[in-house]
Design a protein around this motif. Sequence first.
Motif, PDB file in Angstrom:
ATOM      1  N   LYS A 193      -5.340  22.735  -8.378  1.00  0.00           N
ATOM      2  CA  LYS A 193      -5.119  22.084  -6.901  1.00  0.00           C
ATOM      3  C   LYS A 193      -5.971  22.506  -5.741  1.00  0.00           C
ATOM      4  O   LYS A 193      -6.311  21.938  -4.860  1.00  0.00           O
ATOM      5  CB  LYS A 193      -3.862  22.066  -6.768  1.00  0.00           C
ATOM      6  CG  LYS A 193      -2.918  21.228  -7.289  1.00  0.00           C
ATOM      7  CD  LYS A 193      -1.563  21.184  -6.817  1.00  0.00           C
ATOM      8  CE  LYS A 193      -0.579  20.746  -7.745  1.00  0.00           C
ATOM      9  NZ  LYS A 193      -0.371  19.222  -7.956  1.00  0.00           N
ATOM     10  N   ASP A 221      -2.587  14.524 -12.811  1.00  0.00           N
ATOM     11  CA  ASP A 221      -3.970  14.409 -13.043  1.00  0.00           C
ATOM     12  C   ASP A 221      -4.620  15.691 -13.355  1.00  0.00           C
ATOM     13  O   ASP A 221      -5.743  15.654 -14.497  1.00  0.00           O
ATOM     14  CB  ASP A 221      -4.794  13.882 -11.732  1.00  0.00           C
ATOM     15  CG  ASP A 221      -4.514  14.429 -10.467  1.00  0.00           C
ATOM     16  OD1 ASP A 221      -3.978  15.687 -10.584  1.00  0.00           O
ATOM     17  OD2 ASP A 221      -5.078  13.823  -9.350  1.00  0.00           O
ATOM     18  N   LYS A 269     -10.396  13.617  -9.713  1.00  0.00           N
ATOM     19  CA  LYS A 269     -10.094  14.989 -10.593  1.00  0.00           C
ATOM     20  C   LYS A 269      -9.968  14.721 -11.937  1.00  0.00           C
ATOM     21  O   LYS A 269     -10.264  15.665 -12.821  1.00  0.00           O
ATOM     22  CB  LYS A 269      -8.503  15.377  -9.914  1.00  0.00           C
ATOM     23  CG  LYS A 269      -8.883  15.827  -8.540  1.00  0.00           C
ATOM     24  CD  LYS A 269      -7.384  16.487  -7.984  1.00  0.00           C
ATOM     25  CE  LYS A 269      -6.474  15.324  -7.270  1.00  0.00           C
ATOM     26  NZ  LYS A 269      -5.040  15.930  -7.194  1.00  0.00           N
ATOM     27  N   GLU A 290      -7.154  16.882  -1.557  1.00  0.00           N
ATOM     28  CA  GLU A 290      -7.738  17.618  -0.255  1.00  0.00           C
ATOM     29  C   GLU A 290      -8.085  18.955  -0.448  1.00  0.00           C
ATOM     30  O   GLU A 290      -8.769  19.434   0.099  1.00  0.00           O
ATOM     31  CB  GLU A 290      -7.157  16.988   0.785  1.00  0.00           C
ATOM     32  CG  GLU A 290      -7.325  15.630   1.422  1.00  0.00           C
ATOM     33  CD  GLU A 290      -6.704  14.962   2.401  1.00  0.00           C
ATOM     34  OE1 GLU A 290      -5.287  15.510   2.708  1.00  0.00           O
ATOM     35  OE2 GLU A 290      -7.106  14.002   3.134  1.00  0.00           O
ATOM     36  N   ARG A 291      -6.805  19.576  -1.094  1.00  0.00           N
ATOM     37  CA  ARG A 291      -6.810  20.785  -1.095  1.00  0.00           C
ATOM     38  C   ARG A 291      -8.082  21.661  -1.960  1.00  0.00           C
ATOM     39  O   ARG A 291      -8.225  22.585  -1.756  1.00  0.00           O
ATOM     40  CB  ARG A 291      -5.487  21.425  -1.502  1.00  0.00           C
ATOM     41  CG  ARG A 291      -4.286  21.416  -0.635  1.00  0.00           C
ATOM     42  CD  ARG A 291      -3.098  21.758  -1.405  1.00  0.00           C
ATOM     43  NE  ARG A 291      -2.674  20.642  -2.247  1.00  0.00           N
ATOM     44  CZ  ARG A 291      -1.810  20.565  -2.891  1.00  0.00           C
ATOM     45  NH1 ARG A 291      -0.960  21.647  -3.195  1.00  0.00           N
ATOM     46  NH2 ARG A 291      -1.354  19.479  -3.642  1.00  0.00           N
ATOM     47  N   GLY A 312      -3.550   9.204  -8.192  1.00  0.00           N
ATOM     48  CA  GLY A 312      -3.913   8.150  -6.818  1.00  0.00           C
ATOM     49  C   GLY A 312      -4.491   9.410  -5.837  1.00  0.00           C
ATOM     50  O   GLY A 312      -4.817   9.090  -4.872  1.00  0.00           O
ATOM     51  N   VAL A 372      -0.153  10.043 -13.098  1.00  0.00           N
ATOM     52  CA  VAL A 372      -0.328   9.581 -11.507  1.00  0.00           C
ATOM     53  C   VAL A 372      -1.413  10.233 -11.069  1.00  0.00           C
ATOM     54  O   VAL A 372      -1.656  11.327 -11.220  1.00  0.00           O
ATOM     55  CB  VAL A 372       0.866   9.734 -10.776  1.00  0.00           C
ATOM     56  CG1 VAL A 372       2.103   9.060 -10.905  1.00  0.00           C
ATOM     57  CG2 VAL A 372       1.297  11.505 -11.150  1.00  0.00           C
ATOM     58  N   GLN A 380      -2.412   2.093  -6.478  1.00  0.00           N
ATOM     59  CA  GLN A 380      -1.366   1.974  -5.291  1.00  0.00           C
ATOM     60  C   GLN A 380      -2.005   1.585  -4.211  1.00  0.00           C
ATOM     61  O   GLN A 380      -3.455   1.903  -3.893  1.00  0.00           O
ATOM     62  CB  GLN A 380      -0.641   3.179  -5.266  1.00  0.00           C
ATOM     63  CG  GLN A 380      -1.631   4.448  -4.994  1.00  0.00           C
ATOM     64  CD  GLN A 380      -1.038   5.891  -4.814  1.00  0.00           C
ATOM     65  OE1 GLN A 380      -1.458   6.754  -5.301  1.00  0.00           O
ATOM     66  NE2 GLN A 380       0.303   5.948  -4.137  1.00  0.00           N
TER      67      GLN A 380
HETATM   68  P1  UTP Z   1      -0.725  16.649  -5.497  1.00  0.00           P
HETATM   69  O1  UTP Z   1      -0.087  16.759  -4.254  1.00  0.00           O
HETATM   70  O2  UTP Z   1      -0.945  17.578  -6.187  1.00  0.00           O
HETATM   71  O3  UTP Z   1      -2.216  15.856  -5.444  1.00  0.00           O
HETATM   72  O4  UTP Z   1      -0.058  15.434  -6.191  1.00  0.00           O
HETATM   73  P2  UTP Z   1      -3.110  15.496  -4.190  1.00  0.00           P
HETATM   74  O5  UTP Z   1      -2.180  14.562  -3.284  1.00  0.00           O
HETATM   75  O6  UTP Z   1      -4.161  14.802  -5.033  1.00  0.00           O
HETATM   76  O7  UTP Z   1      -3.502  16.853  -3.812  1.00  0.00           O
HETATM   77  P3  UTP Z   1      -3.873  17.031  -2.063  1.00  0.00           P
HETATM   78  O8  UTP Z   1      -2.358  17.354  -1.459  1.00  0.00           O
HETATM   79  O9  UTP Z   1      -4.426  16.079  -1.527  1.00  0.00           O
HETATM   80  O10 UTP Z   1      -4.391  18.465  -2.129  1.00  0.00           O
HETATM   81  C1  UTP Z   1       0.319  15.306  -7.576  1.00  0.00           C
HETATM   82  C2  UTP Z   1       0.198  14.301  -8.338  1.00  0.00           C
HETATM   83  O11 UTP Z   1       0.530  13.018  -7.887  1.00  0.00           O
HETATM   84  C3  UTP Z   1      -0.950  12.031  -7.699  1.00  0.00           C
HETATM   85  C4  UTP Z   1      -1.998  13.141  -7.669  1.00  0.00           C
HETATM   86  O12 UTP Z   1      -3.039  12.569  -8.312  1.00  0.00           O
HETATM   87  C5  UTP Z   1      -1.526  13.984  -8.672  1.00  0.00           C
HETATM   88  O13 UTP Z   1      -1.496  13.790  -9.781  1.00  0.00           O
HETATM   89  N1  UTP Z   1      -0.528  11.426  -6.358  1.00  0.00           N
HETATM   90  C6  UTP Z   1      -0.514  12.097  -5.236  1.00  0.00           C
HETATM   91  C7  UTP Z   1      -0.882   9.940  -6.642  1.00  0.00           C
HETATM   92  O14 UTP Z   1      -0.846   9.562  -7.525  1.00  0.00           O
HETATM   93  N2  UTP Z   1      -0.793   9.281  -5.168  1.00  0.00           N
HETATM   94  C8  UTP Z   1      -0.636  10.129  -4.058  1.00  0.00           C
HETATM   95  O15 UTP Z   1      -0.565   9.011  -3.310  1.00  0.00           O
HETATM   96  C9  UTP Z   1      -0.421  11.231  -4.023  1.00  0.00           C
END
Ligand code: UTP
Length: 598
Positions: free
Chosen positions: A437, A276, A151, A143-144, A139, A137, A219
């Motif tokens: 992250k 990711d 990534k 942001e953090r 997508g 996954v 997605q």
């Molecule tokens: P995270 O919450 O760690 O990643 O998602 P994020 O959303 O990229 O980070 P922030 O919260 O904005 O900082 C865990 C995993 O889920 C995927 C991310 O790419 C990561 O591999 N993910 C997250 C998706 O594929 N789709 C989404 O809508 C959200």
Amino acid sequence: MQSLFDLTSEDPNLDGFFALAKSGALSETHSTVCAALLEEKQHHLFANWDPVGTRDADKFTFLDSLLQAHQSYPGGLPGYIRNARKLLAEASAGSNPFDGCTPAQPDIIDLSDFGPGYDKAEATGLKCLSETAIVLVAGGLGERLGYNGIKLDIPVETTESTTYLAHYALFIRAASERIGRKIPLIIMTSRDTNPGTIATLKAHANFGLAKDQITILRQELVPALSDLAAHLALEEKYRLILKPHGHGDIHMLLHTSGTAAKLTQEGFRYLMFIQDTNGQVFNAALAAIGVSEERGYDFNSIAVNRVPGEAVGGIARLVKAGHPDLTLNVEYNQLDPLLRATVSPEGDVPDARGYSLFPGNINLLVIRLAPYLKVLEASGGVVAEFVNPKFADASRTTFKKPARLETLMQDFPKSFTSGEKTGVTIFDRVWCFSACKNNLSDAAAKAAANSPAESASSAENDFYLAGRQKLRMAGMTVTDGPVQTIRGIPFTTGPRVILRPSFALTLQDVRDRISGGSISGDATLILDGDIHLKNVVIEPGATFIAKSSLGTSATHTDTTIPAGKTYTLHELTDAEMSSPDTPEFLKIRGYRIDPPAG
Ligand code: UTP
């Protein structure tokens, strides 16, 4: 459903819209979605439209965005709106999903200390690998971390600068060669990450994976909702507010794209879900698949011993009178109140071992395909949605800002109804999980609070640490270099150990290929391919890189590698940190590792 013209309204606000519709300019699909939305009382979307000929391009872009949202959600926009109304009513009533639930320990296999159970599970997992597909996954916006790019393009280590995607592909390639079957890789992207992911795969010729080995599922965003009646929120006339639906979309996409069904037909039995940026995942993957096979788990969460208060959910078996037990992830903000109300009046505090009462979810999942497919087919792919509106008033009727439905991939067991077997496999944290992250300053604050930093630097540190762990378990003597604190985050200076999947897929492979010897201090060891080390001593400051191509092997026996030209770690100065010439993947670490000179 009624046609658009049956719905012609007396409302003069809709005159502009209907004038456009009557001019014949709308396609049949546009008309269908508009009629469906009017039936769902979404008149505001079409109110006060300009006369035909004014801003028509904006109107059609808007209609296209409605159509896109309609087509990408099972049940279309009416389905989304009805699901939203139900969930919003529950949220407004303040219903707590864990009401009446007492958390109990789930079915746990604890492999955090390795041991014979580990080896057996890993051997079983290796046998099941030819029936497993990998689902990545990717997508998320990150942001953090705040990295400008996808990534997957960030290097997990900066000695040879292998990116996360390259690292995952190396495992999949090596494993496919070993088992004689191409392991499928399914990548979920989003609007934000899709172009970058495709460009990276193209630029690197799919990292050696076959074209038909990779499936990309994109997605889509979902419309935001402005009130309890689930009116779709507008940013301005002719523009929807769209927001991410969450990583639970992967389940929907595996269903709607037919991928889950196709994999089942091709004889695959397991899906392994990965994130990711977790360079450690394939250390534990095989043993986790093995545990699923040995224990008959339909849904197996790879977990870690959780630090109380850390921002990962706890996995608990929720016991409620009159209901079957459900093993679920309880998000960290819900865990403390649940514990206080039930088994731990002090809340989320350490137990005798110093860990949280319940194992920490890290979103690495092994799911058995047959029951998965059944649930997907029964639900149409929309699983475990929730809504989290921030109410602006005490009566819980108006929102501070638009809400939207969300879905998390770990919530899939909420849809289990047929006694599916869920379990948890705990691994040593560094062995299975170290994500990238957080930006450096947030990561430093976490480190100061004794929580995992989860920065690019801690991820790289743990990557080498797992390499050293493997050498130790093979019987090599490993002496760590000193720990340096770089921008508030601890980093062990060495030895930097990179064991490529072509060298070892399993812990047993490492034991079979390495015996005796030692490595210490600021040394670097990279093993790639069929390499064997017997009593090899790698001194501090030494670099030993052994690579062999497919079909060839090399054995190094009773050798000492002395200090010499070596990789060296340099902290970045403040000027380098702010210089536009410093690559961003270094700025998110605060150091660089220079290759041996010459
Ligand atoms: P995270 O919450 O760690 O990643 O998602 P994020 O959303 O990229 O980070 P922030 O919260 O904005 O900082 C865990 C995993 O889920 C995927 C991310 O790419 C990561 O591999 N993910 C997250 C998706 O594929 N789709 C989404 O809508 C959200």
